[in-house]
Design an enzyme around this catalytic site. Structure first.
Site, PDB file in Angstrom:
ATOM      1  N   CYS B 114       0.900  -1.162   0.000  1.00  0.00           N
ATOM      2  CA  CYS B 114       0.000   0.000   0.000  1.00  0.00           C
ATOM      3  C   CYS B 114       0.940   1.215   0.000  1.00  0.00           C
ATOM      4  O   CYS B 114       1.809   1.291  -0.860  1.00  0.00           O
ATOM      5  CB  CYS B 114      -0.946  -0.039   1.197  1.00  0.00           C
ATOM      6  SG  CYS B 114      -0.136  -0.350   2.785  1.00  0.00           S
ATOM      7  N   LYS B 115       0.761   2.133   0.926  1.00  0.00           N
ATOM      8  CA  LYS B 115       1.667   3.277   0.941  1.00  0.00           C
ATOM      9  C   LYS B 115       2.834   3.032   1.908  1.00  0.00           C
ATOM     10  O   LYS B 115       3.984   3.039   1.518  1.00  0.00           O
ATOM     11  CB  LYS B 115       0.877   4.548   1.318  1.00  0.00           C
ATOM     12  CG  LYS B 115       1.598   5.838   0.989  1.00  0.00           C
ATOM     13  CD  LYS B 115       0.640   7.007   0.908  1.00  0.00           C
ATOM     14  CE  LYS B 115       1.402   8.334   0.827  1.00  0.00           C
ATOM     15  NZ  LYS B 115       2.409   8.382  -0.242  1.00  0.00           N
TER      16      LYS B 115
END
Lengths: 203, 203
Positions: B114-115
């Site tokens: 994800c981030k």
């Protein structure tokens, strides 16, 4: 369709597995954890271990030895004291010896553990990462992920100063012999299939 | 002697590798990390990825798409907002869909990201661990190891409440069909060789 879930019997509630604290996969067929207790044995069985690298001087408990015998797992013990002064040459030698056992795929799958899976295990894994050419900041990040608030600067210094050059050179000479000088990619892999991965999907 | 070190050329200093922050191996052929940047591409190449599971709604950057094209890596995107209210059914559905992609070995080796590699990735990995019958306390310990001080109770609740029963039952029915009811161990594995591990050492 291929799936990765392992099932021992039809009822999933029957087989709740308890990994040892600080358990993780390091690489294909290399695992790390804190000291396993009998409650962890059913989980460890799923790893299909061939050996254990144990980094403490204390004798292995009889119930753990019994588990190893029943599973045909070989124990490699390296007696490193819990709060070793990392400047002692003994530590360097012990970690180097453990590293040689660790990278030999004849010993895989292998579990590395000490007591808490933080310092001694973290040092050995850190030295493995250096051998794999990881940059130091990534090596340290991984060490700290497992050591948490117990992170020790002297361990990080030990990892940084640990000389892998002689071992690397030894590996290179083996790899050159194995693949020959003309090979573009000089990789000596556990499984040959990795070299030619079948592609089922296209982008 | 077999060894696990990979070498691209004769000089180890030439090939320092930079894994993305929060990088780790989850299972055989399953990896997790934060968002990879171009500095991580040489490292990612060593993983020989077949796919990436990306858990953010933002479009994938062009330079990352270019890397995927050049490496023939398939992108599976599941648009989960950064601070999703975990009580929304949309999240459940997205995680379930991602889980189905994740456990399908035709997509392996696969990288989840994800981030920051903490919350969305941590939720998906947590649900995978439930499917693998890990006890909840071990699932939470692993989640926290990556989330650190950013650990969210609502994520842990999501993982706890996530219903894997329907997926488990689906898997069991496939496994039964595959191995038949008479089989003692109903395991459907990526590699058949794992079932019969050669023993080179005795204890």
């Amino acid at each position: 369709m291929g799936l990765i879930v392992e099932v021992e019997n039809g009822d999933p509630n029957n087989a709740v597995l308890v990994p040892p604290p600080n358990f993780a996969m390091v690489e294909d067929c290399i695992f790390r954890s804190s000291f396993p207790t009998p409650s962890n044995f059913p989980f460890l069985q799923t790893l299909n271990l061939r050996s254990i690298i144990y980094l403490c001087p204390e004798p292995y408990p009889e119930e753990n030895l019994e588990f190893l015998r029943s599973q045909n797992i070989r124990l490699f013990q390296f007696a490193i004291e819990g709060k070793t002064d990392v400047s002692t040459p003994i530590l360097k030698d012990s970690i180097m010896d453990a590293l040689k056992v660790l990278i030999d795929v004849r010993n895989h799958p292998v579990l590395i553990h000490c007591k808490r899976g933080k310092h001694r295990t973290g040092c050995l894994v850190g030295c493995l990462r250096k051998l794999q050419n990881w940059c130091l900041s990534s090596v340290f990040e991984e060490y700290k992920r497992f050591a948490g608030v117990k992170s020790r600067t002297m361990d990080l210094t030990f990892i940084e100063m640990f000389d892998i050059l002689s071992l690397s050179q030894c590996l290179y000479s083996i790899i050159y012999q194995y693949h020959g000088y003309g090979s573009k990619k000089r990789r000596l892999l556990n499984k040959d299939e990795n070299l030619q991965k079948p592609r089922l999907t296209s982008f």
